[in-house]
Each structure stands twice: as structure tokens, then as C-alpha cells.
Write a protein that holds these residues in place. Structure first.
Motif, PDB file in Angstrom:
ATOM      1  N   UNK A   1      30.807   2.287 -40.805  1.00 18.07           N
ATOM      2  CA  UNK A   1      31.396   2.436 -38.952  1.00 18.07           C
ATOM      3  C   UNK A   1      29.830   3.223 -38.620  1.00 18.07           C
ATOM      4  N   UNK A   2      28.940   1.925 -37.793  1.00 17.58           N
ATOM      5  CA  UNK A   2      27.809   2.276 -37.523  1.00 17.58           C
ATOM      6  C   UNK A   2      27.899   1.157 -36.085  1.00 17.58           C
ATOM      7  N   UNK A   3      27.943   1.935 -35.124  1.00 17.73           N
ATOM      8  CA  UNK A   3      28.233   1.224 -34.101  1.00 17.73           C
ATOM      9  C   UNK A   3      26.902  -0.317 -33.794  1.00 17.73           C
ATOM     10  N   UNK A   4      26.990  -1.058 -32.810  1.00 14.31           N
ATOM     11  CA  UNK A   4      26.161  -2.031 -33.003  1.00 14.31           C
ATOM     12  C   UNK A   4      25.415  -1.367 -32.006  1.00 14.31           C
ATOM     13  N   UNK A   5      25.622  -0.556 -31.204  1.00 11.38           N
ATOM     14  CA  UNK A   5      24.641   0.057 -29.753  1.00 11.38           C
ATOM     15  C   UNK A   5      23.333   0.983 -30.533  1.00 11.38           C
ATOM     16  N   UNK A   6      24.084   1.207 -31.625  1.00 13.95           N
ATOM     17  CA  UNK A   6      23.011   2.340 -32.614  1.00 13.95           C
ATOM     18  C   UNK A   6      22.292   1.367 -33.658  1.00 13.95           C
ATOM     19  N   UNK A   7      22.583   0.157 -34.113  1.00 14.67           N
ATOM     20  CA  UNK A   7      21.387  -0.163 -34.107  1.00 14.67           C
ATOM     21  C   UNK A   7      20.729  -1.348 -33.579  1.00 14.67           C
ATOM     22  N   UNK A   8      21.527  -1.385 -32.846  1.00 12.79           N
ATOM     23  CA  UNK A   8      20.027  -2.032 -31.688  1.00 12.79           C
ATOM     24  C   UNK A   8      18.850  -1.369 -30.970  1.00 12.79           C
ATOM     25  N   UNK A   9      19.257   0.181 -30.889  1.00  9.38           N
ATOM     26  CA  UNK A   9      18.603   1.098 -30.581  1.00  9.38           C
ATOM     27  C   UNK A   9      17.052   1.722 -31.599  1.00  9.38           C
ATOM     28  N   UNK A  10      17.619   1.281 -32.956  1.00 10.29           N
ATOM     29  CA  UNK A  10      17.018   1.604 -33.593  1.00 10.29           C
ATOM     30  C   UNK A  10      16.110   0.282 -34.221  1.00 10.29           C
ATOM     31  N   UNK A  11      16.972  -0.383 -33.837  1.00  7.77           N
ATOM     32  CA  UNK A  11      15.812  -1.415 -34.017  1.00  7.77           C
ATOM     33  C   UNK A  11      14.839  -1.708 -33.027  1.00  7.77           C
ATOM     34  N   UNK A  12      15.131  -1.978 -31.156  1.00  8.72           N
ATOM     35  CA  UNK A  12      14.581  -1.661 -30.204  1.00  8.72           C
ATOM     36  C   UNK A  12      13.453  -0.321 -30.796  1.00  8.72           C
ATOM     37  N   UNK A  13      13.472   0.511 -31.440  1.00  8.08           N
ATOM     38  CA  UNK A  13      12.523   1.689 -31.405  1.00  8.08           C
ATOM     39  C   UNK A  13      11.335   1.400 -32.374  1.00  8.08           C
ATOM     40  N   UNK A  14      11.658   0.117 -33.777  1.00  9.80           N
ATOM     41  CA  UNK A  14      10.841  -0.679 -34.691  1.00  9.80           C
ATOM     42  C   UNK A  14       9.624  -1.203 -33.671  1.00  9.80           C
ATOM     43  N   UNK A  15      10.702  -1.573 -32.906  1.00 10.31           N
ATOM     44  CA  UNK A  15       9.757  -3.179 -31.562  1.00 10.31           C
ATOM     45  C   UNK A  15       8.768  -2.081 -31.491  1.00 10.31           C
ATOM     46  N   UNK A  16       9.075  -1.243 -30.822  1.00  9.70           N
ATOM     47  CA  UNK A  16       8.734  -0.544 -30.093  1.00  9.70           C
ATOM     48  C   UNK A  16       6.993   0.136 -30.744  1.00  9.70           C
ATOM     49  N   UNK A  17       7.382   0.206 -32.397  1.00  8.48           N
ATOM     50  CA  UNK A  17       6.299   1.086 -32.639  1.00  8.48           C
ATOM     51  C   UNK A  17       6.917   2.706 -32.505  1.00  8.48           C
TER      52      UNK A  17
END
Length: 288
Positions: A272-288
Motif C-alpha cells: 500500500x504505497x500511494x502513487x503520489x509517493x512513488x511519483x515523488x521518489x521517481x522525480x527525486x531520481x530524475x532530478x539527481x
């Protein structure tokens, strides 16, 4: 004596096909498969058919990986209460929908480790994670390496699971990781595996790297709807294939998403990991 060692295909049938084609004229006497036949890519049926064909024609040894354990545990089945978490559960559900009863029976009967003695050659212990646990990344800790070596008599150990090629020597003991056929963390992206050459009573490793047609891989992912089935998980797969730096994995980004979930809601229980949290984690990766 030549042995091909392939690990962590993750449903990437294009990768497996390229590896088998490469090995066709290499005088391979046996094949070791270290598990994780399903995962991030849409070629599960094709992967399993190639495996069964090779099993019928060649001398093969197969292990079970953690991805197979997930399917045997039923994590890809039902659970409508998980519908709101597609990035976490989507690819498990996709795999469940594309596996047959024959596949599940095949997985069920696989060991997580084997000790193999081939003609005139020293024993080899093969495992997915470690000889004692399917998902243990023992090469990431000197302490765990020493513990495992103390428990294993053989001088040669081959493991997978980390998706990184590795070569470790401790005295007479040798540990090798072939990397991942389908979803390597090693950069640049390509299909990675290992050929063992028997030479004067010793095993000599040859690490193989094959270039990949990544656009063909992405095309299949789009055609199968993976970006809708597991949105950020699949975007992460694409990111890692295109420009991953070897430091981040699906597991590390999932862990970050769970940290964000716990920080926002006080707790986080997989899946139960909300999509908003996955989105933020992915965006952090993209931004380095």
C-alpha cells in the motif's frame, strides 16, 4: 568444459534470445539458470517457452528466484484492496496473468541452491541470492561474505539477484555474479551473463556483454500497456535502461517511496504505497 550462467531475465525475452543465439556456437556443455524469469518486461510467455526448449535439448540446471517465490505466494492474484497501488503491484499482476499452471509447477519444484559436480571439474555452488536465502545480497557485506564462505565447502560459488557483475576472491574461494540478462544495474545497459571455462581443473570466468536494441524493448513495453499497468515502476524501468547510473534499483526507489509514505501517513505497509509517493521518489531520481 564450458558452462553458460544466466540470471535475472525478468521477462526480457529479447535479451534471453540474444544470449542463446550468441552461445549457439560456443560449445556450451551445460547451462545454469539462477532464477528470476519474470519481472519488469512483457516477454514472460516467450521466456518460458525458450527455457522449456533449452531444457529439452541441453543439459540445464535451474534455480528459483525471489520473483518466482512472489508468484507462488499468490502476490499477483486478486486483492482488489490493492487496486489503488498499481506501481507497486502492477507487474506482479501482469506476471500472474501470463504464467500457466505448467510454469507455476516448474517454479514450485525448483531449488534455491544447488551443488553441481561436472565431469573432472571442481564442485560449484549456485544460488540466486545466497546459498542460504533466496533474496540475500551477501556480496554487499564483507561480514556476510565471510559467513557464507564458512558455511560452504566448495571453492566456487555463483550468485545472482543483485543485477551487478562481481568477482570476489578469498584465498582459494571464488565468488562470481554474472549480472543480469534482462535488467542489469551495470552500466551501460546491455545483456550480461557468464561463461565458465574448465581449464586444468579450474574454472575460469568470462563475463559477456551484448549490446541491446533498447527501442525495440520500449516498443514492446508500450504495446503491452505496461506504462498503464505499473506506471512509475515501468517509467523507472525505462529510466534505468536509458540512463541509469548503476546506483539505483527498483528496490531502492520502492524503499524511498515507502519512506515518503511513512513520513506522510505515519506508517507504510507493502504494497500500500500511494502513487503520489512513488511519483515523488521517481522525480527525486530524475532530478539527481
Amino acid at each position: 568444459m564450458n558452462v553458460a550462467v544466466l540470471s535475472d531475465i525478468h521477462g526480457n525475452h529479447l535479451a534471453l534470445e540474444a544470449c542463446i543465439d550468441y552461445l549457439e556456437d560456443k560449445n556450451i556443455d551445460a547451462f545454469f539458470f539462477l532464477g528470476d524469469y519474470t519481472g519488469e518486461f512483457p516477454g514472460i510467455e516467450q521466456t518460458m517457452q525458450m527455457i522449456y526448449k533449452l531444457q529439452a535439448e541441453k543439459r540445464c540446471y535451474f534455480l528459483r528466484g525471489n520473483k518466482e517465490d512472489y508468484q507462488l505466494m499468490g502476490l499477483g492474484q486478486g486483492h482488489p484492496e490493492w487496486d489503488a497501488y498499481p506501481s507497486t503491484i502492477g507487474m506482479l499482476r501482469y506476471a500472474e496473468a501470463h504464467l500457466t499452471q505448467r510454469d507455476l509447477e516448474f517454479f514450485k519444484n525448483l531449488p534455491i541452491t544447488l551443488t553441481i559436480k561436472l565431469e573432472g571439474m571442481p564442485e560449484i555452488v549456485i544460488c540466486h541470492g545466497s546459498p542460504r536465502k533466496v533474496n540475500e545480497k551477501f556480496l554487499e557485506s564483507d561480514k556476510l561474505i565471510e559467513e557464507v564462505l564458512a558455511e560452504v565447502e566448495a571453492d566456487y560459488i555463483i550468485c545472482g539477484h543483485t543485477h551487478r557483475t562481481a568477482e570476489v576472491t578469498r584465498g582459494t574461494k571464488h565468488i562470481w555474479n554474472p549480472g543480469s540478462v534482462g535488467m542489469p544495474s551495470d552500466m551501460p545497459y546491455g545483456f550480461r551473463f557468464l561463461i565458465l571455462h574448465g581449464d586444468d581443473g579450474k574454472w575460469i570466468p568470462e563475463f559477456v556483454f551484448l549490446k541491446a536494441d533498447t527501442e525495440r524493448i520500449f516498443q514492446e513495453m508500450r504495446q503491452e500497456g505496461l506504462f498503464e499497468i505499473a506506471p512509475y515502476w515501468t517509467r523507472l524501468t525505462e529510466y534505468m535502461v536509458r540512463n541509469g547510473n548503476g546506483k539505483h534499483t527498483h528496490g531502492s526507489v520502492l524503499n524511498r517511496a515507502m519512506e515518503l509514505c511513512k513520513g506522510k501517513y505515519g506508517k507504510c505497509v507493502w504494497p500500500k504505497v500511494p502513487e503520489e509517493c512513488f511519483r515523488q521518489a521517481f522525480e527525486e531520481l530524475e532530478q539527481g
